[in-house]
Motif scaffolding. Structure first.
Motif, short mmCIF file in Angstrom:
data_model
loop_
_atom_site.label_atom_id
_atom_site.label_comp_id
_atom_site.label_asym_id
_atom_site.label_seq_id
_atom_site.Cartn_x
_atom_site.Cartn_y
_atom_site.Cartn_z
N MET A 79 5.08 -7.00 5.17
CA MET A 79 4.91 -5.56 5.15
C MET A 79 4.44 -5.08 3.78
SD MET A 79 5.20 -2.87 7.03
CE MET A 79 5.15 -1.15 6.76
N ILE A 80 4.98 -5.71 2.72
CA ILE A 80 4.59 -5.31 1.37
C ILE A 80 3.09 -5.47 1.18
CG2 ILE A 80 4.80 -5.89 -1.09
CD1 ILE A 80 7.73 -6.68 -0.51
N LEU A 81 2.57 -6.63 1.58
CA LEU A 81 1.14 -6.89 1.41
C LEU A 81 0.30 -5.93 2.24
CD1 LEU A 81 -1.01 -8.63 0.09
CD2 LEU A 81 -0.82 -10.22 2.01
N LEU A 82 0.75 -5.62 3.45
CA LEU A 82 0.02 -4.66 4.30
C LEU A 82 -0.08 -3.30 3.62
CD1 LEU A 82 -1.29 -3.79 7.01
CD2 LEU A 82 1.04 -3.26 7.80
N VAL A 83 1.01 -2.82 3.09
CA VAL A 83 1.03 -1.51 2.43
C VAL A 83 0.12 -1.53 1.21
CG1 VAL A 83 2.50 0.12 1.17
CG2 VAL A 83 3.31 -0.90 3.30
N GLN A 84 0.15 -2.60 0.43
CA GLN A 84 -0.71 -2.69 -0.74
C GLN A 84 -2.18 -2.76 -0.35
OE1 GLN A 84 1.02 -6.16 -2.55
NE2 GLN A 84 2.50 -4.97 -3.73
N VAL A 85 -2.50 -3.55 0.67
CA VAL A 85 -3.89 -3.68 1.12
C VAL A 85 -4.42 -2.36 1.66
CG1 VAL A 85 -5.36 -4.76 2.88
CG2 VAL A 85 -3.82 -6.17 1.52
N VAL A 86 -3.63 -1.69 2.48
CA VAL A 86 -4.05 -0.40 3.04
C VAL A 86 -4.20 0.64 1.93
CG1 VAL A 86 -3.38 1.51 4.58
CG2 VAL A 86 -3.17 -0.86 5.35
N GLY A 87 -3.27 0.64 0.98
CA GLY A 87 -3.38 1.57 -0.16
C GLY A 87 -4.65 1.34 -0.95
N ALA A 88 -4.97 0.08 -1.22
CA ALA A 88 -6.20 -0.24 -1.96
C ALA A 88 -7.44 0.12 -1.15
CB ALA A 88 -6.22 -1.72 -2.34
N LEU A 89 -7.40 -0.14 0.15
CA LEU A 89 -8.53 0.21 1.02
C LEU A 89 -8.74 1.72 1.08
CD1 LEU A 89 -10.76 -0.67 3.00
CD2 LEU A 89 -9.03 -0.55 4.82
N PHE A 90 -7.65 2.47 1.23
CA PHE A 90 -7.75 3.93 1.22
C PHE A 90 -8.34 4.43 -0.10
CE2 PHE A 90 -4.21 5.04 4.53
CZ PHE A 90 -5.07 4.68 5.56
N GLY A 91 -7.92 3.85 -1.22
CA GLY A 91 -8.45 4.25 -2.51
C GLY A 91 -9.94 3.95 -2.62
N PHE A 92 -10.33 2.75 -2.23
CA PHE A 92 -11.75 2.36 -2.25
C PHE A 92 -12.59 3.29 -1.40
CE2 PHE A 92 -15.18 0.09 -0.10
CZ PHE A 92 -15.94 -0.36 -1.17
N LEU A 93 -12.13 3.54 -0.18
CA LEU A 93 -12.89 4.40 0.72
C LEU A 93 -12.92 5.85 0.24
CD1 LEU A 93 -11.83 2.98 4.21
CD2 LEU A 93 -14.03 2.68 3.02
N GLY A 122 4.29 0.08 -2.31
CA GLY A 122 4.12 -1.36 -2.08
C GLY A 122 4.61 -2.21 -3.23
N PHE A 123 4.53 -1.68 -4.43
CA PHE A 123 4.99 -2.43 -5.60
C PHE A 123 6.45 -2.15 -5.94
CE2 PHE A 123 0.39 -2.76 -6.44
CZ PHE A 123 0.31 -4.14 -6.58
N ASN A 124 7.07 -1.16 -5.30
CA ASN A 124 8.44 -0.79 -5.66
C ASN A 124 9.47 -0.94 -4.56
OD1 ASN A 124 8.43 0.29 -8.52
ND2 ASN A 124 6.66 1.33 -7.64
N LEU A 125 9.03 -1.05 -3.33
CA LEU A 125 9.99 -1.17 -2.23
C LEU A 125 9.92 -2.57 -1.63
CD1 LEU A 125 9.46 2.23 -0.32
CD2 LEU A 125 11.16 1.68 -2.08
N GLY A 126 11.03 -2.98 -1.05
CA GLY A 126 11.08 -4.28 -0.40
C GLY A 126 10.81 -4.20 1.09
N PHE A 127 10.83 -3.00 1.63
CA PHE A 127 10.66 -2.77 3.07
C PHE A 127 11.66 -3.60 3.87
CE2 PHE A 127 6.68 -1.74 1.01
CZ PHE A 127 6.53 -0.43 1.41
N ASN A 128 12.90 -3.56 3.38
CA ASN A 128 14.00 -4.27 4.03
C ASN A 128 14.72 -3.40 5.04
OD1 ASN A 128 13.50 -6.45 2.28
ND2 ASN A 128 14.75 -5.51 0.70
N THR A 129 14.44 -2.12 5.03
CA THR A 129 15.12 -1.19 5.93
C THR A 129 14.11 -0.53 6.86
OG1 THR A 129 14.90 0.74 4.49
CG2 THR A 129 16.83 -0.68 4.12
N ALA A 154 6.40 3.98 5.39
CA ALA A 154 5.08 3.40 5.13
C ALA A 154 4.14 3.62 6.31
CB ALA A 154 5.21 1.91 4.83
N TYR A 155 4.63 3.39 7.52
CA TYR A 155 3.79 3.60 8.70
C TYR A 155 3.40 5.07 8.85
CZ TYR A 155 4.13 -1.15 10.48
OH TYR A 155 4.02 -2.52 10.65
#
Length: 128
Positions: A1-15, A57-64, A71-72
């Motif tokens: 989940m962490i990687l998904l959030v980071q990838v989507v965040g970077a993609l949103f920024g790029f776009l 994405g860099f601060n949460l563990g998405f454990n809950t 994030a969703y």
């Protein structure tokens, strides 16, 4: 989940940068002033929430479930909100406004509000 959030965040920024440049240059002659302002609103909200997703994405563990739902909410809300605005502006400029996107924008906005409310709740839950 962490990687998904980071990838989507970077993609949103790029776009957001890409669409912002398109709006400032290529679409300036195609869109009316109102349409251009709406398009820019979509870009701003997309960038804000892309940055937020990277921070989360860099601060949460998405454990809950709370962190996952948050994030969703941000990801889906940004997609629905910003991209429906883009579709409405571009389709209207071409003379065939996609009216079915009209209700999608506020739905995206509600999901963004839900994400912010969940973030607020996560802070308050640690205090109380």
């Amino acid at each position: 989940m962490i990687l998904l959030v980071q990838v989507v965040g970077a993609l949103f920024g790029f776009l957001a940068v890409l669409f912002g440049a398109m709006g400032a240059h290529a679409l300036k002659k195609t869109l009316s002033q109102d349409q251009l302002r709406s398009f820019e609103t979509g870009v701003k909200y997309q960038m804000y929430h892309g940055i937020l997703l990277l921070i989360l994405g860099f601060n949460l563990g998405f454990n809950t479930g709370l962190e996952t739902y948050m994030a969703y909410s941000f990801m889906l809300g940004t997609l629905l909100f910003s991209f429906s605005i883009y579709g409405l502006c571009l389709s209207e400029a071409r003379g065939r406004k996609w009216r079915f996107l009209g209700p999608v924008t506020p739905l995206g906005g509600l999901l963004l509000l839900a994400g912010w409310a969940l973030l607020f709740y996560s802070f308050i839950a640690h205090i109380v």
